[in-house]
Structure formats: C-alpha cells, structure tokens
Enzyme design. Structure first.
Site, PDB file in Angstrom:
ATOM      1  N   SER A   1       4.941 -11.859   9.229  1.00 52.91           N
ATOM      2  CA  SER A   1       3.913 -12.572   9.015  1.00 52.91           C
ATOM      3  C   SER A   1       3.597 -12.763   7.891  1.00 52.91           C
ATOM      4  CB  SER A   1       2.589 -11.991   9.878  1.00 52.91           C
ATOM      5  OG  SER A   1       2.399 -10.795   9.403  1.00 52.91           O
TER       6      SER A   1
ATOM      7  N   SER B   1       6.396  -6.956   8.845  1.00 52.52           N
ATOM      8  CA  SER B   1       5.529  -7.701   8.854  1.00 52.52           C
ATOM      9  C   SER B   1       5.107  -7.400   7.069  1.00 52.52           C
ATOM     10  CB  SER B   1       3.365  -8.290   8.733  1.00 52.52           C
ATOM     11  OG  SER B   1       4.047  -9.136  10.073  1.00 52.52           O
TER      12      SER B   1
ATOM     13  N   LYS C   1      -3.708 -11.499   1.683  1.00 52.50           N
ATOM     14  CA  LYS C   1      -3.204 -11.818   2.819  1.00 52.50           C
ATOM     15  C   LYS C   1      -4.706 -12.510   3.333  1.00 52.50           C
ATOM     16  CE  LYS C   1      -0.354 -11.179   7.032  1.00 52.50           C
ATOM     17  NZ  LYS C   1       0.379  -9.619   7.884  1.00 52.50           N
TER      18      LYS C   1
END
Lengths: 95, 484
Positions: free
Chosen positions: B151, B175, B76
C-alpha cells in the site's frame, strides 16, 4: 463456506454498512471466494497449538491511572461534522 | 542534488554548498514538475516545508544539527501530521486535518527533517497496487502503465523518481517491501514494536509496523535511527534499546549464513525474477557468505491466515469511523443507525468494505473459533518455522514478490489474485519479524526486489547485509528514465 444474500445483509448490518440491494449478489460471490482461500487453513491439524496473539509474547503494559493529557476539546471538535455547546450532535436517539 | 544520498546531502548542507531552503525548493520543484504523471503525493505542504527548512538552516548554523537536519522527507498519508490533511487515502478522511503528530512524525521533526508532503497509498493501507486510493492510482516511474505496488505505493514511487530522498511507509502484509521491490528502492519493515504506532492510523494492530523507504540501506539506517524506539503512548511498543544502525553497516559478511527457503522458489515464481534473485545470492557467496537450503513448511498457510487476522482486526479498528466525531458524514441522516450506515458506506471504498465485511463475519458469533482462533494457531506454526530456521541461519533470503510490477487494472476485478502478490512478505508480519527489500538486477527494465528477513530486532544486521551488497553493485543508484 459460501455466503448468500441473507448472510451479506446480516454481516453488513453488524458492520453498520449500507449495502445497495443491487450489489448484494456480487459481494456475496466475492466474500465467498475470499472464504474459499481462507479455508485452506482447515487442511491443517492445529490441535494442541496455542493461538498466537502477540508476535513477541509480551504482556499488556499498564500505566498509572493519572491524567496525562491536556483538555483539547476545541481542537478536536473543530474537525467534527456537527457540534453544539461543546457536544457532538447526532440525530435524536430518545423520543 | 536529487542523485545524492542522505549523508552526501548532509555534508553539502554543512559545507554551505546549499541551504536546506534551497534543497527543499529543489525537491518541491521536482514534485511540481514531475508528479503530475505519477500521482505519488496526495498533498504537498510548500509553506510548512519552507518554514521547517528555515528552522533547519538556523540549527545548522547554530549547532546541534543531526544527520537528518535539513533533509527533506515525505510521509505516507497514514501518519497523522498536525495541521495537515491526513486522508489515509480515503474519502472518509478527505476533510480530516490531524490535531496531533504521530510519534514517527514528531521524532523526524525533532531530528530536523523537512516534511515535503503526504504520499498516496491504498485506502487505509488495504491493497497491493495503490489502486484502491480515493485519490486515484499511482503510476510506476519505471513503467507508466504499471502499478507501483502498495500500500505504500506513493512513497515508493516518490523515492524511485527522486522526488524525495526518503519517505515513511507502513507494512501490515508487505506494504513497505512489495512497493519497494516493484519501484526499485530500499524498504525496511522493522520488528513489530520497534517503531511506534501512535498516530499511525490503525489497520491490523497486531501486524502494522512503520519503517523507512529510501534509495539505499545506508540512508534507511539514518531514517530508522530517528524513527525507532520505545514510546509509552503505544501499548505494544518494545522496551528494547535502539542500537547505532550505522555502526554495523560495514561489518564483513564472511561466514554469514544465508537460508534460502525452498517454498519461496517454487511454483508461481517468475523464472526471470528467480534468476535475478539467484544472481544476487551469488554476489553474497562472493562476499564470503555461506548459503544453506532451508524449509519454512507452513508458508502456504500465511496468506489464508492473514486474510482472517487482518480483516478481523480491520473491522474492529475501522468501527471508529462513525460519522460523529470526525471524517465523512452522510447528508440528512434519518436516525443514528442511518447516520452510521450511510456515512460508512459513502466514506469507504470497495476493498475496505470487503475487508470490514469479511472481518465482521470471521468475528461473528459461532465463527470465531473456526476463523480467528484457527488463524492465530496457524500464526504460531508459521512463527515456529522461522524460529527453527534461525537456529541454523543468520538471515533468510528470497524474492520479495513473485513477479515484477503488473499492469494497472490487471488484478482489480480479482481480489484473491491481488492478495497473492504478497505471498512472500506476509509471513514476516504474522511472525513479527523484520524484513528488508533491496533492488537487484531488473527484468525487462522493471525492478526486482531481494527480500532479506532477519531475527527479532536484527535490523542492524539486515541493514549491514543490504549495505554490503549495495557497495559492490549499483542497482540502487539507478533511477528511471526521465527522473534523473
């Protein structure tokens, strides 16, 4: 709690965020909606409940006051917007 | 190769069926060919990946290789990667080349994993749909008109589309688990403090936690094994030994006590999602588990308390982005205040600004007690709910999200409705507990997640419970059409 334009101006200044005058009203409305959601908390009596700062109730770990990092000034300043002679440059603060 | 699990890939590498360079090229080629329509990657680092793959091949020859040596992984874009752009999904860091590696990245490198690139995400991890990214929304591989969740939406979509065998994610209010649910992958949020936060760009420091996103629980166990552990560079890292996460995977579930919180099955839950989750719980009954009704009475306060704690900590953490040391700087600042204000206004997107403003307000003079302190007291009540529940049960189960993936654009004009998509995941962050989401029977072709919450440091148990389900079902092996 409903926020107005003056509130948003004050908060934006505290947060050092430029907000366009045209956006003030919309932001005030959005923030007020979020506060309305948040204020559902007020329906609960929390008298005598201790605030929980850390999920595992740990205390802050401290380390010895010794130098552990190497000096990487050049690497760090290579990604800075503006530097000179090893210093970060900003607009003049003192006349 | 992309349909194999990590253990199978590792065995193939050892048997000489393919090299890590070939495996890496295979996934890089898939990303090139398939990611155009998904937008799950912000950057792909072909050269660095192939160099790492060559080093892994040498290590596989020489000896000293571990279970992840030569296995591709994506990070990420919130994790700092030395020499690679680390944007956090924001214009603010569009020009930021990280000068160091996050501990998570360093550990996975040491384990021999090969970094393919950096995945898309909501800006500064603030969002539940990946629509707040400066680099544009990610599309759900199961339905191109739907969001992947957020997210960690890029990581979830990339794993679902089999563009990478594994990805890292972070979870502040859901997330990892929410996008895992909406994309049909396995996502684990560990106990707060289990995985180091060093080099993981901070959003809300008392809630943030990194974890693995993979196709299966067995794969998640391998990745977590490399990620977890004490780190002296993270002041809230837990000084707890790391168990062997693979050792307990096969434990029998006979006698496992599962709690179903009635608050997670009430108003707002899609009926078809509820049915799918109940069917999965039925599978656990057949595996010998005992199912008990429980109550987490303060559940409804989780979202309100979170939207004080998270923005307050965000407003403080994001004060560091000042246009002076790194990141975006505005043109021709008149003075220092102007430099701060316009650099921040130009670098941050709308949702990040909204949260900074709410957080600044909640922490401002005269309001601290009414908001932040009140929220921290409520956090205690929520934590106590779980404590009482775990006196009676081993794990808690429920839906990860109230519905399946929603349409892109559907909730962007209504922040509060977006916030409510994390209604079942936020409480675990407030209490610091571990939780995992695994795919169960889909609804109308869209994935559904079962959330399993465990007690502190019970990651091995969660992985075991998830793995046993995945041994008797095959939802986790399904990939969306066009990506197999």
């Amino acid at each position: 709690m409903s926020l107005d334009r003056a509130d948003v101006e004050k908060i934006a200044h505290l947060a050092r965020l430029e907000v366009e005058p045209d956006d003030m009203a919309a932001i005030a409305a959005e923030l007020s909606n979020i506060l309305e959601l948040v204020e559902q908390m007020n329906a609960v009596d929390t008298e005598g409940v201790a605030p929980m700062a850390h999920p595992l109730h740990m205390v802050q770990r401290l380390r010895a006051d010794e130098v552990t990092e190497t000096n990487r000034r050049e690497a760090f300043q290579a990604i800075a917007p503006q530097t000179e002679a090893g210093l970060y440059l900003v607009p003049k603060v003192i006349e | 190769m992309h349909t194999k699990n990590i253990s199978e890939l590792a065995a193939g590498l050892r048997a000489g069926e393919y090299s890590s360079v070939e495996l890496t090229r295979h996934f890089l080629e898939r990303i090139r060919r398939l990611d155009g329509g998904l937008n799950s990657f912000i950057s792909v680092c072909e050269d660095a990946a192939l160099a790492m793959a060559r080093a892994a091949d040498e290590r596989l020859q020489r000896g000293g290789a571990g279970p992840l040596t030569g296995i591709p992984i994506a990070h990420k874009d919130i994790f700092c990667t030395q020499g690679l752009k680390t944007s956090c999904g924001s214009r603010m860091l569009d020009n930021f080349i990280a000068p160091y590696d996050a501990t998570v990245v360093e550990r996975l490198k040491r384990a021999g994993a090969v970094t393919l690139g950096k995945t898309n995400m909501d800006e500064f991890a603030m969002g539940s749909s990946n629509e707040t990214s400066f680099y544009g929304p990610v599309r759900n591989p199961w339905d191109g008109d739907a969001v992947p969740g957020g997210s960690s939406g890029g990581s979830a979509a990339a794993v679902a589309a089999r563009l990478t065998p594994a990805a890292t994610g972070t979870d502040t209010g859901g997330s990892i688990r929410q996008p895992a649910a909406l994309c049909g992958v396995t996502g684990l949020k560990p106990t707060y403090g289990r995985v180091s936060r060093y080099g993981m760009i901070a959003f809300a420091s008392s809630l943030d936690q990194g974890g693995p996103m993979t196709a299966s629980a067995a794969d998640a166990a391998l990745v977590l094994q490399a990620m977890a552990g004490f780190d002296e560079r993270d002041s809230t890292s837990a000084e707890q030994p790391v168990p062997d996460y693979g050792a307990e995977l096969e434990h029998d579930l006979a006698g496992l006590r599962i709690g179903l919180p009635r608050e997670y099955f009430g108003e707002g839950l899609d009926a078809a999602v509820a049915e799918s989750v109940e069917e999965a719980v039925g599978e656990y009954r057949r595996l010998g588990a005992e199912v008990v009704d429980i109550s987490l009475p303060n559940t409804h306060l989780a979202v309100p308390a979170y939207y004080v704690v998270a923005p307050a900590e965000c407003s403080s953490n994001l004060a560091r982005f000042d246009g002076v040391r790194y990141g975006h700087r505005c043109e021709d600042p008149k003075n220092l205040e102007d430099l701060y204000k316009r650099s921040r206004a130009g670098g941050f997107g709308d949702e990040v600004k909204r949260r900074i403003l709410i957080g600044t307000y909640a922490l401002s003079a005269g309001y601290y007690d009414a908001y932040y302190l009140k929220a921290q007291r409520i956090r205690h009540l929520i934590s106590d709910d779980f404590k009482h529940a775990f006196d009676r049960v081993d794990v808690i189960m429920g839906p990860t999200t109230p519905g399946t993936a929603f349409r892109i654009g559907e909730r962007t004009d209504d922040p509060v409705s977006m916030y409510l998509s994390d209604i079942y995941t936020i409480a675990a962050n407030l209490a610091g507990l571990p939780g995992i989401s695994i795919p169960v029977a889909p609804v109308d072709g869209k994935p559904v997640g079962l959330q399993i919450i465990g007690n502190y440091f019970a990651e091995a148990r969660l992985l075991n419970v998830a793995h046993k389900y995945q041994q008797v079902t095959d939802w986790h092996t399904k990939a969306p059409e066009g990506y197999l």
